[in-house]
Design an enzyme around this catalytic site. Structure first.
Site, PDB file in Angstrom:
ATOM      1  N   CYS A   2      12.821  -2.637  15.567  1.00 40.36           N
ATOM      2  CA  CYS A   2      12.293  -3.821  16.250  1.00 40.36           C
ATOM      3  C   CYS A   2      10.837  -4.067  15.893  1.00 40.36           C
ATOM      4  O   CYS A   2      10.071  -3.137  15.661  1.00 40.36           O
ATOM      5  CB  CYS A   2      12.386  -3.637  17.761  1.00 40.36           C
ATOM      6  SG  CYS A   2      14.064  -3.379  18.329  1.00 40.36           S
ATOM      7  N   ARG A  27      10.901  -3.978   8.452  1.00 37.64           N
ATOM      8  CA  ARG A  27      11.291  -2.935   9.400  1.00 37.64           C
ATOM      9  C   ARG A  27      12.803  -2.902   9.607  1.00 37.64           C
ATOM     10  O   ARG A  27      13.324  -1.918  10.122  1.00 37.64           O
ATOM     11  CB  ARG A  27      10.607  -3.183  10.755  1.00 37.64           C
ATOM     12  CG  ARG A  27       9.104  -3.144  10.676  1.00 37.64           C
ATOM     13  CD  ARG A  27       8.476  -3.687  11.940  1.00 37.64           C
ATOM     14  NE  ARG A  27       8.630  -2.789  13.064  1.00 37.64           N
ATOM     15  CZ  ARG A  27       7.770  -1.835  13.382  1.00 37.64           C
ATOM     16  NH1 ARG A  27       6.691  -1.669  12.662  1.00 37.64           N
ATOM     17  NH2 ARG A  27       7.964  -1.062  14.411  1.00 37.64           N
ATOM     18  N   TRP A  72      16.622  -4.728  16.070  1.00 38.44           N
ATOM     19  CA  TRP A  72      17.589  -3.903  15.349  1.00 38.44           C
ATOM     20  C   TRP A  72      18.453  -3.275  16.432  1.00 38.44           C
ATOM     21  O   TRP A  72      17.971  -2.430  17.193  1.00 38.44           O
ATOM     22  CB  TRP A  72      16.856  -2.845  14.524  1.00 38.44           C
ATOM     23  CG  TRP A  72      17.714  -2.187  13.495  1.00 38.44           C
ATOM     24  CD1 TRP A  72      19.028  -2.413  13.246  1.00 38.44           C
ATOM     25  CD2 TRP A  72      17.295  -1.184  12.568  1.00 38.44           C
ATOM     26  NE1 TRP A  72      19.456  -1.616  12.213  1.00 38.44           N
ATOM     27  CE2 TRP A  72      18.418  -0.850  11.786  1.00 38.44           C
ATOM     28  CE3 TRP A  72      16.087  -0.545  12.321  1.00 38.44           C
ATOM     29  CZ2 TRP A  72      18.376   0.103  10.781  1.00 38.44           C
ATOM     30  CZ3 TRP A  72      16.042   0.404  11.323  1.00 38.44           C
ATOM     31  CH2 TRP A  72      17.178   0.718  10.549  1.00 38.44           C
ATOM     32  N   ASN A  98       9.987  -3.230  22.301  1.00 36.31           N
ATOM     33  CA  ASN A  98      10.338  -2.305  21.231  1.00 36.31           C
ATOM     34  C   ASN A  98      10.376  -0.927  21.866  1.00 36.31           C
ATOM     35  O   ASN A  98       9.422  -0.541  22.537  1.00 36.31           O
ATOM     36  CB  ASN A  98       9.253  -2.402  20.143  1.00 36.31           C
ATOM     37  CG  ASN A  98       9.423  -1.388  19.050  1.00 36.31           C
ATOM     38  OD1 ASN A  98      10.440  -0.693  18.991  1.00 36.31           O
ATOM     39  ND2 ASN A  98       8.439  -1.303  18.182  1.00 36.31           N
ATOM     40  N   GLY A  99      11.453  -0.186  21.687  1.00 39.08           N
ATOM     41  CA  GLY A  99      11.556   1.149  22.289  1.00 39.08           C
ATOM     42  C   GLY A  99      12.874   1.296  23.018  1.00 39.08           C
ATOM     43  O   GLY A  99      13.807   0.529  22.788  1.00 39.08           O
ATOM     44  N   GLU A 469      10.541  24.365   3.530  1.00 38.84           N
ATOM     45  CA  GLU A 469      10.411  22.911   3.381  1.00 38.84           C
ATOM     46  C   GLU A 469       8.928  22.502   3.336  1.00 38.84           C
ATOM     47  O   GLU A 469       8.549  21.632   2.553  1.00 38.84           O
ATOM     48  CB  GLU A 469      11.153  22.209   4.522  1.00 38.84           C
ATOM     49  CG  GLU A 469      11.020  20.698   4.574  1.00 38.84           C
ATOM     50  CD  GLU A 469      11.501  19.971   3.318  1.00 38.84           C
ATOM     51  OE1 GLU A 469      12.117  20.594   2.441  1.00 38.84           O
ATOM     52  OE2 GLU A 469      11.221  18.755   3.212  1.00 38.84           O
ATOM     53  N   LYS A 473       7.407  20.479   0.222  1.00 38.38           N
ATOM     54  CA  LYS A 473       6.726  19.192   0.377  1.00 38.38           C
ATOM     55  C   LYS A 473       5.328  19.283  -0.223  1.00 38.38           C
ATOM     56  O   LYS A 473       4.865  18.390  -0.921  1.00 38.38           O
ATOM     57  CB  LYS A 473       6.664  18.875   1.868  1.00 38.38           C
ATOM     58  CG  LYS A 473       6.834  17.464   2.225  1.00 38.38           C
ATOM     59  CD  LYS A 473       8.250  16.979   2.435  1.00 38.38           C
ATOM     60  CE  LYS A 473       9.110  17.034   1.213  1.00 38.38           C
ATOM     61  NZ  LYS A 473      10.499  16.744   1.457  1.00 38.38           N
ATOM     62  N   GLU A 476       5.478  19.469  -4.097  1.00 42.40           N
ATOM     63  CA  GLU A 476       6.055  18.247  -4.658  1.00 42.40           C
ATOM     64  C   GLU A 476       5.042  17.107  -4.731  1.00 42.40           C
ATOM     65  O   GLU A 476       4.963  16.403  -5.740  1.00 42.40           O
ATOM     66  CB  GLU A 476       7.221  17.838  -3.737  1.00 42.40           C
ATOM     67  CG  GLU A 476       8.099  16.745  -4.229  1.00 42.40           C
ATOM     68  CD  GLU A 476       9.245  16.479  -3.250  1.00 42.40           C
ATOM     69  OE1 GLU A 476      10.196  15.837  -3.657  1.00 42.40           O
ATOM     70  OE2 GLU A 476       9.185  16.912  -2.072  1.00 42.40           O
ATOM     71  N   HIS A 492       6.214  42.831   1.980  1.00 38.90           N
ATOM     72  CA  HIS A 492       7.060  43.417   0.933  1.00 38.90           C
ATOM     73  C   HIS A 492       6.714  42.866  -0.447  1.00 38.90           C
ATOM     74  O   HIS A 492       7.546  42.915  -1.353  1.00 38.90           O
ATOM     75  CB  HIS A 492       8.536  43.189   1.274  1.00 38.90           C
ATOM     76  CG  HIS A 492       8.925  43.818   2.575  1.00 38.90           C
ATOM     77  ND1 HIS A 492       8.984  45.174   2.746  1.00 38.90           N
ATOM     78  CD2 HIS A 492       9.205  43.265   3.779  1.00 38.90           C
ATOM     79  CE1 HIS A 492       9.325  45.445   4.003  1.00 38.90           C
ATOM     80  NE2 HIS A 492       9.450  44.298   4.643  1.00 38.90           N
ATOM     81  N   LYS A 591      13.992  10.058  -7.217  1.00 40.19           N
ATOM     82  CA  LYS A 591      14.565   9.994  -5.866  1.00 40.19           C
ATOM     83  C   LYS A 591      16.011  10.454  -5.862  1.00 40.19           C
ATOM     84  O   LYS A 591      16.460  11.143  -4.960  1.00 40.19           O
ATOM     85  CB  LYS A 591      14.457   8.546  -5.357  1.00 40.19           C
ATOM     86  CG  LYS A 591      14.868   8.370  -3.912  1.00 40.19           C
ATOM     87  CD  LYS A 591      13.872   9.015  -2.985  1.00 40.19           C
ATOM     88  CE  LYS A 591      14.351   9.050  -1.551  1.00 40.19           C
ATOM     89  NZ  LYS A 591      13.648  10.084  -0.776  1.00 40.19           N
TER      90      LYS A 591
HETATM   91  C1  AGP Z   1      12.889  16.154  -1.485  1.00 43.69           C
HETATM   92  O1  AGP Z   1      11.574  15.910  -1.112  1.00 43.69           O
HETATM   93  C2  AGP Z   1      13.116  16.208  -2.919  1.00 43.69           C
HETATM   94  N1  AGP Z   1      12.730  14.994  -3.558  1.00 43.69           N
HETATM   95  C3  AGP Z   1      14.412  16.795  -3.389  1.00 43.69           C
HETATM   96  O2  AGP Z   1      14.340  18.163  -3.174  1.00 43.69           O
HETATM   97  C4  AGP Z   1      15.727  16.280  -2.762  1.00 43.69           C
HETATM   98  O3  AGP Z   1      15.820  16.699  -1.450  1.00 43.69           O
HETATM   99  C5  AGP Z   1      16.918  16.804  -3.580  1.00 43.69           C
HETATM  100  O4  AGP Z   1      16.836  16.297  -4.882  1.00 43.69           O
HETATM  101  C6  AGP Z   1      18.241  16.447  -2.952  1.00 43.69           C
HETATM  102  O5  AGP Z   1      18.406  15.075  -2.855  1.00 43.69           O
HETATM  103  P1  AGP Z   1      19.584  14.467  -2.011  1.00 43.69           P
HETATM  104  O6  AGP Z   1      19.334  14.755  -0.581  1.00 43.69           O
HETATM  105  O7  AGP Z   1      19.549  12.993  -2.310  1.00 43.69           O
HETATM  106  O8  AGP Z   1      20.833  15.106  -2.483  1.00 43.69           O
END
Ligand code: AGP
Length: 596
Positions: A2, A27, A72, A98-99, A469, A473, A476, A492, A591
């Site tokens: 929204c 949005r 939405w 919105n909310g 993760e 991040k 990356e 270790h 992506k």
């Molecule tokens: C995430 O930040 C990465 N770009 C990458 O590890 C991604 O998660 C991975 O390629 C899997 O993608 P998917 O979820 O579209 O399968």
């Protein structure tokens, strides 16, 4: 998602409002509407569909104050009745919202008993009726009183035909006030009004504002009149495509309260797909790549804890070539894009092995959906930034739903257990918003990493995958070498790398491993490693064990990965930005990874 806008000034309101709504289109929405006060009468126009549809069908609306909305659908289908603005019975009060109003059913029942007839299925419609109930000549006072009875999140703009004022209010949903020459706007975000002004006042949770011929006034959550600084935003219209955010990734991080809300609505518990979870499998195997793999690792703890099933997690690129021991696991494939070649191939392999398969994906109709027996869609919205943020959060969320379904199918959870988990899930959009509100502090403390050449992320139990993760991040998007470890493993081997130049992010949530992780943090401090701890607001003692602390809102430990994930995304984002990295398109990455 929204979008709302309000206007009071010297120009005709309706065209400005409609233009602002067009700027909020990114949005996502499925209906739109406008209300204005023209010659003392409230007039409105709403349409299901696009803003273009709204414009084409719109009569000429005059008047110098008004409100508008892109909706939405959440409560109730996309339709003209459910579109905002919503009006009270007398047709003199109009509200855009919105909310989510969490207690709207109770309020609605009360109002119905008092004779109110509802025209929509929305949670929002209780608001104008409540305001009308309390109205006694001051719209601001009536709004303030009505808000006291509401639980949930809201950004509101309200008008009344008898008073030359626009009232706004904010609680856990975005709302800014933009100040022009002889005119003031309310908006969900700056792109809606950028072509008129770049002077902005960021409203805070609990704020109520009035905009009238004398200008604007703001009251805080305690009812005290307050002064909030005006800021001048350094944005131009091109930025509007990113919704005013400097990067898609940041925008996507900030979209998470809605992504969580929307995903929860879209993932059925105990519905028809319940069948997908009943079968003769003896365990669960989760298969994925990258961030989705990390979501799978979190899923292992969630499923293990809630539905008590044995779970294994495997990288998709390994699964195909791994031995397949005896047993009959349910195979869950996780991929936001639904196109990752390794994961799609793993789905095929699982079927060849005779497994029942479920995919968790964000993209309707993607390749994986054609390879599995059942699909659980996350509804995080399109993710443009290469680094997954909101889709990770939505995937983790999906695992609570999967766990509930498995728990019910396997009779390891009863109705009360399920109800309790669902109650916690409903609070998550609000908690994610509160976590996002700590962004300025994360931005400040991210400086610890600006000049580092290596960093470590540590966590235990359900927060160990978050350490992985967080490190992924970080490397990356900021190109800073980072490793994630279960904190007990440091001694270790990796401890040999800890120096005063190696910052360590310690995820220290108060669960049954808390004392242990404090001990592991001591091992780092003893080697001079600077520690940035992530804890919740109840961890008052954490500061004693670390150099800096990032506090997030409290959630029971099984739900805190969702909030920790948000903190780690923001941390990586700010470090990358401070290091001058490209962020949305990191080098060498794509992506959708469609090669094995
Ligand atoms: C995430 O930040 C990465 N770009 C990458 O590890 C991604 O998660 C991975 O390629 C899997 O993608 P998917 O979820 O579209 O399968």
């Amino acid at each position: 998602m929204c979008g709302i806008i309000g206007y009071r000034g010297q120009r005709t309101a309706a065209p400005l409002i409609v233009k602002g709504l067009q700027r909020l289109e990114y949005r996502g929405y499925d209906s739109a509407g406008v209300a204005v006060v023209e010659k003392g009468k409230l007039r409105f126009h709403k349409r299901k569909g696009s803003i273009q549809d709204l414009i084409i069908s719109m009569p000429e609306l005059g008047g110098f104050r008004g409100i508008g909305h892109t909706r939405w659908a959440t409560h109730g289908v996309p339709s003209e009745d459910n579109a905002h603005p919503h009006m009270d019975r007398s047709g003199s009060i109009a509200v855009v919202h919105n909310g989510i109003i969490e207690n709207y059913i109770d309020i609605r029942e009360e109002l119905v008993k008092e004779g109110v007839k509802f025209r929509s299925e929305t949670d929002t419609e209780v608001i104008p009726h409540l305001i009308a109930k309390y109205y006694d000549g001051s719209l601001k006072d009536a709004v303030e009183r009505a808000l006291k009875g509401l639980h949930g999140s809201f950004a509101l703009a309200v008008i009344h035909s008898d008073e030359d004022v626009v009232v706004g209010a904010r609680m856990d949903s975005p709302l800014i006030m933009a100040v022009g020459d002889g005119e003031v706007f309310l908006a969900s975000d700056m792109p809606a009004v950028l072509e008129h002004t770049n002077r902005v006042v960021y409203l805070q949770n609990g704020d109520i504002v009035t905009i009238d011929p004398d200008g604007y006034r703001i009251w805080d959550g305690k009812g005290e009149e307050v002064h909030r600084e005006e800021d001048v935003v350094d944005l131009n219209l091109e930025d509007a495509e990113k919704g005013g955010y400097s990067h898609f990734m940041l925008k996507e991080i900030f979209e998470q309260p809605y992504a969580v809300h929307k995903s929860l609505l879209g993932m059925p518990i105990n519905g028809g797909p319940g069948r997908a979870y009943t079968g003769r499998y003896d365990s669960v195997k989760i298969v994925a790549c990258g961030t989705s793999y990390h979501a799978g690792l979190v899923g292992k703890y969630i499923i293990g804890e809630l539905s008590k099933m044995p779970v294994q997690v495997e990288m998709a690129s390994e699964y195909r070539y791994s031995p397949h021991p005896k047993g009959n696991p349910l195979v869950i494939l996780v991929t936001q894009s639904g196109e990752t070649a390794d994961t799609v191939a793993a789905a095929r392999e699982a079927r060849l092995r005779g497994r029942r398969t479920i995919a968790i994906t964000n993209v309707v109709g993607s390749s994986i959906t054609r390879e599995v027996d059942h699909v659980v869609y996350t509804r995080a919205g399109i993710e443009i930034g290469v680094a997954a943020s909101k889709t990770f959060t939505a995937q983790v969320l999906a695992f609570y739903i999967v766990a509930l379904n498995l728990g019910m199918a396997g009779k390891t959870m009863n109705a009360d257990d399920v109800r309790e988990v669902k109650q916690h899930l409903r609070t998550l959009p609000r908690l994610v918003q509160k976590t996002l509100d700590t962004a300025p502090d994360i931005e400040k403390k991210a400086k610890m990493f600006k000049d580092a050449s290596s960093a470590f992320f540590i966590g235990r139990n359900i927060h160990y995958p978050l350490a992985l993760e967080g490190a992924l991040k970080m490397k990356e998007i900021s190109y800073l070498h980072a490793e994630g470890y279960p904190s007990g493993e440091l001694k270790h081997g990796p401890l040999a790398l800890i120096t005063t130049e190696t910052p360590v992010v310690a995820i220290a949530i108060r669960d049954h491993t808390y004392e242990k992780i404090l001990g592991n943090m001591g091992e780092v401090s003893a080697r001079g490693g600077p520690i940035l701890a992530i804890g919740d607001e109840r961890n008052h003692d954490l500061a004693k064990y670390s150099d800096e602390v990032l506090y997030m809102p409290y959630a029971p430990p099984i739900f805190s990965p969702i909030l920790v994930g948000v903190v780690l995304q923001l941390l990586a984002y700010y470090v990358a930005r401070d290091r001058g990295c490209e962020i949305d398109k990191p080098r060498n990455l794509a992506k959708s990874v469609t090669v094995e």
